[in-house]
Design a protein around this motif. Structure first.
Motif, PDB file in Angstrom:
ATOM      1  N   LEU A 172       0.855  -1.186   0.000  1.00 49.77           N
ATOM      2  CA  LEU A 172       0.000   0.000   0.000  1.00 49.77           C
ATOM      3  C   LEU A 172       0.887   1.231   0.000  1.00 49.77           C
ATOM      4  O   LEU A 172       1.800   1.356   0.820  1.00 49.77           O
ATOM      5  CB  LEU A 172      -0.914   0.031   1.223  1.00 49.77           C
ATOM      6  CG  LEU A 172      -1.834   1.256   1.283  1.00 49.77           C
ATOM      7  CD1 LEU A 172      -2.891   1.206   0.177  1.00 49.77           C
ATOM      8  CD2 LEU A 172      -2.495   1.384   2.649  1.00 49.77           C
ATOM      9  N   VAL A 173       0.608   2.144  -0.921  1.00 42.36           N
ATOM     10  CA  VAL A 173       1.324   3.411  -1.016  1.00 42.36           C
ATOM     11  C   VAL A 173       0.357   4.508  -0.603  1.00 42.36           C
ATOM     12  O   VAL A 173      -0.706   4.662  -1.216  1.00 42.36           O
ATOM     13  CB  VAL A 173       1.832   3.653  -2.449  1.00 42.36           C
ATOM     14  CG1 VAL A 173       2.609   4.963  -2.524  1.00 42.36           C
ATOM     15  CG2 VAL A 173       2.693   2.484  -2.928  1.00 42.36           C
ATOM     16  N   ALA A 174       0.709   5.257   0.426  1.00 42.43           N
ATOM     17  CA  ALA A 174      -0.225   6.246   0.952  1.00 42.43           C
ATOM     18  C   ALA A 174       0.516   7.369   1.652  1.00 42.43           C
ATOM     19  O   ALA A 174       1.669   7.217   2.076  1.00 42.43           O
ATOM     20  CB  ALA A 174      -1.219   5.600   1.921  1.00 42.43           C
ATOM     21  N   TYR A 192       5.275   4.984   2.689  1.00 45.68           N
ATOM     22  CA  TYR A 192       4.747   6.317   2.998  1.00 45.68           C
ATOM     23  C   TYR A 192       5.319   7.312   2.003  1.00 45.68           C
ATOM     24  O   TYR A 192       6.520   7.331   1.739  1.00 45.68           O
ATOM     25  CB  TYR A 192       5.147   6.725   4.414  1.00 45.68           C
ATOM     26  CG  TYR A 192       4.655   8.102   4.810  1.00 45.68           C
ATOM     27  CD1 TYR A 192       3.321   8.311   5.140  1.00 45.68           C
ATOM     28  CD2 TYR A 192       5.529   9.185   4.865  1.00 45.68           C
ATOM     29  CE1 TYR A 192       2.867   9.574   5.508  1.00 45.68           C
ATOM     30  CE2 TYR A 192       5.083  10.451   5.238  1.00 45.68           C
ATOM     31  CZ  TYR A 192       3.750  10.638   5.562  1.00 45.68           C
ATOM     32  OH  TYR A 192       3.308  11.894   5.921  1.00 45.68           O
ATOM     33  N   VAL A 193       4.431   8.148   1.448  1.00 47.61           N
ATOM     34  CA  VAL A 193       4.856   9.199   0.528  1.00 47.61           C
ATOM     35  C   VAL A 193       4.525  10.552   1.152  1.00 47.61           C
ATOM     36  O   VAL A 193       3.390  10.784   1.570  1.00 47.61           O
ATOM     37  CB  VAL A 193       4.171   9.058  -0.850  1.00 47.61           C
ATOM     38  CG1 VAL A 193       4.570  10.205  -1.768  1.00 47.61           C
ATOM     39  CG2 VAL A 193       4.534   7.727  -1.487  1.00 47.61           C
ATOM     40  N   GLU A 194       5.500  11.415   1.233  1.00 47.31           N
ATOM     41  CA  GLU A 194       5.299  12.732   1.845  1.00 47.31           C
ATOM     42  C   GLU A 194       4.402  13.599   0.961  1.00 47.31           C
ATOM     43  O   GLU A 194       4.673  13.759  -0.224  1.00 47.31           O
ATOM     44  CB  GLU A 194       6.641  13.441   2.036  1.00 47.31           C
ATOM     45  CG  GLU A 194       7.590  12.736   2.981  1.00 47.31           C
ATOM     46  CD  GLU A 194       8.922  13.464   3.086  1.00 47.31           C
ATOM     47  OE1 GLU A 194       9.074  14.550   2.471  1.00 47.31           O
ATOM     48  OE2 GLU A 194       9.823  12.933   3.773  1.00 47.31           O
ATOM     49  N   ARG A 195       3.376  14.147   1.538  1.00 50.05           N
ATOM     50  CA  ARG A 195       2.561  15.158   0.858  1.00 50.05           C
ATOM     51  C   ARG A 195       2.349  16.303   1.852  1.00 50.05           C
ATOM     52  O   ARG A 195       1.264  16.503   2.384  1.00 50.05           O
ATOM     53  CB  ARG A 195       1.221  14.573   0.399  1.00 50.05           C
ATOM     54  CG  ARG A 195       1.337  13.477  -0.664  1.00 50.05           C
ATOM     55  CD  ARG A 195       2.013  13.960  -1.921  1.00 50.05           C
ATOM     56  NE  ARG A 195       1.978  12.947  -2.990  1.00 50.05           N
ATOM     57  CZ  ARG A 195       2.762  12.981  -4.054  1.00 50.05           C
ATOM     58  NH1 ARG A 195       3.657  13.957  -4.187  1.00 50.05           N
ATOM     59  NH2 ARG A 195       2.670  12.052  -4.991  1.00 50.05           N
ATOM     60  N   SER A 208       7.081  13.201   9.238  1.00 54.61           N
ATOM     61  CA  SER A 208       8.172  12.466   9.881  1.00 54.61           C
ATOM     62  C   SER A 208       8.072  10.981   9.548  1.00 54.61           C
ATOM     63  O   SER A 208       6.973  10.425   9.472  1.00 54.61           O
ATOM     64  CB  SER A 208       8.109  12.644  11.394  1.00 54.61           C
ATOM     65  OG  SER A 208       8.170  14.003  11.753  1.00 54.61           O
ATOM     66  N   PRO A 209       9.213  10.333   9.379  1.00 55.52           N
ATOM     67  CA  PRO A 209       9.188   8.899   9.060  1.00 55.52           C
ATOM     68  C   PRO A 209       8.629   8.059  10.204  1.00 55.52           C
ATOM     69  O   PRO A 209       8.773   8.403  11.376  1.00 55.52           O
ATOM     70  CB  PRO A 209      10.665   8.565   8.824  1.00 55.52           C
ATOM     71  CG  PRO A 209      11.336   9.867   8.549  1.00 55.52           C
ATOM     72  CD  PRO A 209      10.583  10.888   9.333  1.00 55.52           C
ATOM     73  N   THR A 214       7.718   0.030   5.274  1.00 50.85           N
ATOM     74  CA  THR A 214       8.777  -0.585   4.476  1.00 50.85           C
ATOM     75  C   THR A 214       9.651   0.471   3.819  1.00 50.85           C
ATOM     76  O   THR A 214      10.878   0.362   3.808  1.00 50.85           O
ATOM     77  CB  THR A 214       8.154  -1.489   3.383  1.00 50.85           C
ATOM     78  OG1 THR A 214       7.213  -2.380   3.987  1.00 50.85           O
ATOM     79  CG2 THR A 214       9.227  -2.287   2.671  1.00 50.85           C
ATOM     80  N   LEU A 215       9.004   1.492   3.280  1.00 49.01           N
ATOM     81  CA  LEU A 215       9.711   2.573   2.585  1.00 49.01           C
ATOM     82  C   LEU A 215       9.145   3.921   3.002  1.00 49.01           C
ATOM     83  O   LEU A 215       7.980   4.027   3.396  1.00 49.01           O
ATOM     84  CB  LEU A 215       9.563   2.417   1.062  1.00 49.01           C
ATOM     85  CG  LEU A 215      10.194   1.186   0.404  1.00 49.01           C
ATOM     86  CD1 LEU A 215       9.810   1.129  -1.071  1.00 49.01           C
ATOM     87  CD2 LEU A 215      11.702   1.195   0.556  1.00 49.01           C
ATOM     88  N   HIS A 216       9.974   4.939   2.887  1.00 53.77           N
ATOM     89  CA  HIS A 216       9.552   6.326   3.097  1.00 53.77           C
ATOM     90  C   HIS A 216      10.114   7.124   1.925  1.00 53.77           C
ATOM     91  O   HIS A 216      11.319   7.142   1.705  1.00 53.77           O
ATOM     92  CB  HIS A 216      10.116   6.878   4.416  1.00 53.77           C
ATOM     93  CG  HIS A 216       9.716   8.287   4.699  1.00 53.77           C
ATOM     94  ND1 HIS A 216       8.795   8.624   5.669  1.00 53.77           N
ATOM     95  CD2 HIS A 216      10.097   9.467   4.146  1.00 53.77           C
ATOM     96  CE1 HIS A 216       8.627   9.932   5.700  1.00 53.77           C
ATOM     97  NE2 HIS A 216       9.413  10.465   4.788  1.00 53.77           N
ATOM     98  N   ALA A 217       9.217   7.753   1.154  1.00 58.90           N
ATOM     99  CA  ALA A 217       9.642   8.432  -0.072  1.00 58.90           C
ATOM    100  C   ALA A 217       9.167   9.879  -0.082  1.00 58.90           C
ATOM    101  O   ALA A 217       8.092  10.195   0.431  1.00 58.90           O
ATOM    102  CB  ALA A 217       9.082   7.703  -1.292  1.00 58.90           C
TER     103      ALA A 217
END
Length: 229
Positions: A172-174, A192-195, A208-209, A214-217
């Motif tokens: 899941l990308v959110a 997690y995608v920063e918006r 903040s991460p 799994t990933l932070h972008a």
């Protein structure tokens, strides 16, 4: 490699606040578009909760948006709008603009992954949005398919079931940590995608991460880099 990337849409893929604010200002210059956008979105979770609790039967987001809008219009001096004007304004959710990185980022990600939506938005809304904005989904999935709104387990596990893969093979990308936490509880991978501007430049989000992801972008281009696309 995680073969299925499932995307939250409102706020993650498209800029709901900026899009609604701009359109309201263009249609009704006397109205505070920023305030109307925020108030409309603030009604989103309470409206879905009425469905989750059983107070309302299954109701599509298009219809929940319209219920919220009808309650808001008098507050913003728009109580006299005609039915056609109300319906046009309600469909602004189908005309939301993507973030600048969205389309090129999705194009890169699509080269190695299957891309689908996992949104509380209904199928017609998401399809019309994708057509207008050029969003290159392989599949449009919605809470409407599962008759349950996120964070119900049926939505997250439903994606894995549709593609006949284990939950761990879905990411899941959110841009919302609560959505991602619910997905992880079902065994999905999460990115997690920063918006930071989701609620407008005057209300920057804390991005903040969370080490549980799994990933932070920073954005979809950064996500594509991290996934080797």
């Amino acid at each position: 490699m995680t073969p299925i990337l499932a995307f939250d849409v409102f706020g993650t893929v498209v800029d709901w606040h900026g899009s609604i604010s701009r359109e309201v200002r263009a249609l009704y210059p006397q109205v505070d578009g920023d305030a109307l956008a925020l108030a409309w979105r603030a009604g989103y979770q309470p409206a879905m909760q009425r469905v989750r609790s059983g107070e309302l039967g299954w109701t599509r987001i298009d219809d929940l948006h319209r219920m919220i809008l009808d309650e808001l219009l008098p507050r913003f001096g728009l109580g006299n709008l005609s039915e056609s004007e109300r319906e046009h304004l309600n469909h602004v959710w189908q005309r939301l603009d993507p973030w600048p990185d969205t389309v090129p980022g999705l194009a890169r990600l699509k080269a190695r992954h299957t891309l689908c939506t996992l949104s509380n938005g209904n199928l017609g809304l998401l399809t019309n949005m994708a057509k207008r904005a050029g969003l290159p989904w392989d599949c449009v999935l919605s809470a409407e398919v599962f008759r349950a709104y996120k964070p119900d387990r049926r939505t997250y596990l439903g994606v894995a079931d549709v593609f006949r893969v284990p939950p761990a093979q879905v990411m899941l990308v959110a841009a919302h940590q609560d959505d991602l936490a619910a997905a992880r509880a079902c065994g999905l991978s999460t990115a997690y995608v920063e918006r930071p501007l989701e609620f407008g430049a005057d209300r920057p989000k804390d991005v903040s991460p969370d080490p549980a992801n799994t990933l932070h972008a920073r954005d979809f281009m950064d996500l594509a880099d991290q996934l080797g696309c």
